[in-house]
Structures are given as structure tokens and as C-alpha cells.
Design an enzyme around this catalytic site. Structure first.
Site, short mmCIF file in Angstrom:
data_model
loop_
_atom_site.label_atom_id
_atom_site.label_comp_id
_atom_site.label_asym_id
_atom_site.label_seq_id
_atom_site.Cartn_x
_atom_site.Cartn_y
_atom_site.Cartn_z
N CYS A 40 -12.70 68.18 70.66
CA CYS A 40 -13.63 68.30 69.53
C CYS A 40 -13.02 67.73 68.24
CB CYS A 40 -13.96 69.79 69.37
SG CYS A 40 -14.79 70.22 67.85
N CYS A 93 -13.22 69.95 65.14
CA CYS A 93 -12.27 71.06 65.28
C CYS A 93 -10.89 70.63 64.79
CB CYS A 93 -12.14 71.49 66.75
SG CYS A 93 -13.67 72.12 67.47
#
Length: 108
Positions: A34, A37
Site C-alpha cells: 500500500c 500506507c
């Protein structure tokens, strides 16, 4: 982990580390793949450093720990949740700037 103030949450330790914590807990739900993230990670580390002793900061890899994210209805990552006395206080979805993150943690 850039900060030694950030701990790893798992399905196995979530109740002990997060729900039974004496101080509020910020849980960062994330995954290796991600991008947002990874962008949020340094900010979460900063929050952990700045709030050490007042706020416990945990990171949970959603790929390795499917039970807890499902229990909290986590559909998108990154998602941050704020727990106080074992109760969900607030939730923040997506990558956010540092000032927004600071505002979020002050709710605890």
C-alpha cells in the site's frame, strides 16, 4: 519501523495490547503493497515520538492479521483507529497531512 515507540499489533495480542491498554491507543492498519500506507508511516512514527507515554501507537498488517480489521469493518487502508478504555473513539481513513493526524490524536 523507524520509531522504537511504534509496536506491532496482531490478532493474537490485540486485546491485551490495545483494548486493555491503560492509555489511549492509535492503531494503524496497513499493508506492504500500500503506497499511501508507506507515505503515512513517517507521520505515524512522529506522532508516536511526540506522544510517548500519553498514547500507545500500534501498527497492524492487514494481510497477516485478517480478524481484527474485519471486526472493525476496515475496508480501505491506511485506516487509523483511536481506542480509549477498549472503546473505539474515532476512525480516520486514507493518508492525511500531519496537522490532521495531530488533531485526530488529540480526541483521545
Amino acid at each position: 519501523m523507524a520509531s522504537n515507540k511504534v509496536h506491532t499489533a496482531t490478532d493474537a495480542n490485540f486485546e491485551t495490547e490495545c483494548l486493555k491498554s491503560q492509555i489511549p491507543v492509535l492503531v494503524d492498519f496497513w499493508a506492504e503493497w500500500c503506497g499511501p500506507c508507506r507515505a503515512l508511516a513517517p507521520l505515524v512514527d512522529q506522532v508516536a515520538e511526540e506522544n510517548h507515554g500519553k498514547l500507545k501507537v500500534m501498527k497492524m498488517n492487514v494481510d497477516e492479521n485478517p480478524e481484527t480489521p474485519a471486526k472493525y469493518g476496515i475496508r480501505g487502508i491506511p485506516t487509523l483507529i483511536l481506542l480509549k478504555n477498549g472503546e473505539l473513539v474515532d476512525q480516520l481513513v486514507g493518508s492525511v497531512p500531519k496537522n490532521k493526524l495531530d488533531q485526530f490524536v488529540t480526541r483521545a
